[in-house]
Design a protein around this motif. Structure first.
Motif, PDB file in Angstrom:
ATOM      1  N   ARG A  66      66.620 -41.818 -33.070  1.00 31.18           N
ATOM      2  CA  ARG A  66      66.938 -40.455 -33.507  1.00 31.18           C
ATOM      3  C   ARG A  66      65.792 -39.872 -34.333  1.00 31.18           C
ATOM      4  O   ARG A  66      65.461 -38.689 -34.209  1.00 31.18           O
ATOM      5  N   ASP A  67      65.196 -40.704 -35.163  1.00 35.07           N
ATOM      6  CA  ASP A  67      64.082 -40.245 -36.000  1.00 35.07           C
ATOM      7  C   ASP A  67      62.861 -39.850 -35.170  1.00 35.07           C
ATOM      8  O   ASP A  67      61.978 -39.135 -35.664  1.00 35.07           O
ATOM      9  N   ASN A  87      69.055 -45.449 -35.156  1.00 31.75           N
ATOM     10  CA  ASN A  87      68.510 -44.542 -36.163  1.00 31.75           C
ATOM     11  C   ASN A  87      67.025 -44.276 -35.927  1.00 31.75           C
ATOM     12  O   ASN A  87      66.546 -43.145 -36.089  1.00 31.75           O
ATOM     13  N   TYR A  88      66.296 -45.320 -35.528  1.00 33.71           N
ATOM     14  CA  TYR A  88      64.860 -45.167 -35.291  1.00 33.71           C
ATOM     15  C   TYR A  88      64.620 -44.220 -34.122  1.00 33.71           C
ATOM     16  O   TYR A  88      63.723 -43.365 -34.176  1.00 33.71           O
TER      17      TYR A  88
END
Length: 520
Positions: free
Chosen positions: A480-481, A477-478
């Motif tokens: 992708r962010d 997720n990090y």
């Protein structure tokens, strides 16, 4: 065949043929790109001789425009007289350039930074998009299909007191691509191999196929990359996976820049006009490549597919929009890490100038405006846009989780979490920020990311499995962010894969792997 030979005249990976143009558009391009006859009449033969320029290069495909009779005649009509000379030794090429034996040279960006010729980049020629590739010797070692497997094979040889060989043509993009990989992947270290430098990729291809040689890896370029793939060797990574990594440039000497800058502009006008004209001649050029390189039509097509040529507009954009500056920094960083440079240039903008390409870019911009009415697709090609890009493949998470391995990225720092949780520490975030920049260098069309979480065997197995999955998901997720467009999947392995030689309950087993995988 000599180094990177197989001549090419332009970036016809675009695949445009004569049939894509209306008669009116063809007439327009031909008229627009013809050298000025009136200017030719004003220039005497003696003046043409006095305006002689010498350009040093070699027989690489991308440089063949400068060698072609069509180009040389167009240069004469513009009032210049160009002599092209081969100098295959990059150090000697720079030395001769510095001694005043040539006014210009063509070379790769890494060699420009390494050799530091006394001049500036004034134009961009091409980037390779698959023409150069790292090939594993799967024919001799059937399990050798990834850098992970390569690392295991190297370790097995080391335990026996043996060493595998890597072969490539020295001082070429092949060597630089090997240097790039040794800085990016945990499992690929040039120091693990006996390095065999040869004169040409044809020689490297022969060595790889020799069953008597202890070769595990070869770095090749087309058409040998395609031939290797067809014969069952594994192409583990190519310049298509690292777009923009290998760039060829035009360098003008400081002497020429200071004394006769107008000559540089004139030469670039002629060069990029020819590039614009040749955009529509794919079939003709493919036949010429086959003839000059003594290749089959299919091999000539493979060469075309592996190189993208800059139009003047695209080159101008690279110089003015910060792309070239970024590429210089990336290339220099690799060279510093492998000991070929002492430091990254403090002011990369001083190494190039867009001043001399401005007129050529203006010419192409005017051409774009006229062509766009009848053929907007071709206009986009002239602008360096609209190149054929395959749609992003639709993979579900399970497919990414089982996609073929390439290797694990090196981590400058640790991906750390707070104790018994999936919350990243500040240090963990800093490490992932660096890794996100590394991943961004790879082509999201061909490369996916598998984030693998591991724990030690200390504690309950179910808790460790759940924690490893949550940590991997947090990392995914990090990333992708951070704006990455790559397909990313999180996989938790719990304590099932402890490090070799490390006790299963040791905290060192609590780790996160960032693994690149093949998605296309």
């Amino acid at each position: 065949m000599s180094k990177r030979n197989v001549p090419i005249l332009l970036f016809l990976a675009l695949g445009l043929g004569v049939s894509c143009l209306t008669f009116g558009t063809m007439w327009l391009i031909d008229q627009f790109t013809q050298p000025s006859l009136s200017r030719e009449k004003d220039i005497s033969v003696n003046q043409s001789i006095n305006n002689q320029l010498t350009l040093l290069g070699d027989t690489f495909s991308g440089y063949s425009t400068f060698r072609s009779q069509t180009f040389l005649e167009a240069v004469k009509k513009a009032g210049l007289n160009l002599r092209y000379e081969d100098e295959f030794d990059q150090a000697k090429r720079a030395e001769r350039f510095n001694q005043g034996q040539s006014d210009l040279l063509v070379t790769t960006l890494d060699q420009f930074l390494k050799q530091q010729p006394q001049g500036k980049i004034v134009g961009l020629i091409d980037t390779t998009v698959g023409a150069d590739a790292v090939v594993l010797n799967t024919k001799k070692y059937p399990n050798l299909k990834s850098m992970l497997a390569l690392s295991q094979l190297v370790q097995q040889a080391r335990n026996k007191g043996e060493q595998f060989t890597i072969v490539f043509a020295g001082d070429t993009p092949s060597e630089y691509l090997a240097q790039v990989l040794t800085t990016k992947f945990e499992e690929f270290k040039l120091s693990d191999f006996q390095i065999k430098r040869v004169a040409d990729a044809a020689d490297a291809w022969k060595v790889l196929q020799d069953s008597n040689q202890n070769v595990a890896v070869a770095v090749l370029w087309e058409p040998y990359v395609s031939q290797a793939r067809q014969k069952g060797y594994t192409v583990v990574l190519s310049s298509k996976d690292l777009p923009g990594t290998i760039v060829d440039v035009i360098v003008a000497s400081n002497r020429l820049i200071e004394s006769q800058p107008e000559k540089i502009s004139q030469l670039l006008e002629v060069y990029y006009r020819l590039i614009d004209t040749n955009v529509r001649n794919a079939e003709q050029l493919q036949a010429q490549i086959a003839l000059d390189g003594k290749l089959s039509n299919a091999d000539a097509g493979a060469v075309l597919q592996g190189i993208d040529f800059f139009t003047s507009v695209e080159a101008d954009n690279w110089m003015t929009d910060g792309i070239l500056e970024k590429r210089i920094n990336s290339t220099a960083a690799v060279l510093v890490l492998v000991g070929k440079m002492n430091e990254v240039p403090q002011n990369p903008k001083e190494l190039f100038t867009s001043e001399f390409i401005a007129k050529a870019s203006e010419n192409t911009q005017n051409l774009i405006k006229m062509v766009r009415i009848d053929n907007p697709q071709l206009a986009d090609r002239f602008a360096g846009k609209g190149k054929a890009i395959a749609p992003m493949p639709n993979f579900n998470p399970n497919q990414i989780a089982t996609a073929p391995n390439i290797g694990n990225l090196q981590q400058q720092g640790e991906v750390k979490f707070t104790t018994d949780s999936a919350q990243l520490t500040n240090q963990g975030k800093e490490t992932l920020d660096k890794l996100s920049r590394e991943i961004a260098e790879f082509n999201e069309q061909t490369i996916g990311v598998r984030v693998i979480g591991h724990t030690s065997r200390f504690g309950e197995a179910d808790f460790n499995q759940d924690l490893s999955q949550k940590r991997a998901q947090t990392v995914a997720n990090y990333l992708r962010d951070r704006g990455l467009k790559h397909k990313i999947v999180a996989v938790g392995k719990g304590s099932s894969q402890p490090l070799a030689g490390v006790h299963p309950e040791d905290k060192r087993n609590q780790r996160t792997e960032i693994r690149l995988v093949r998605v296309n």
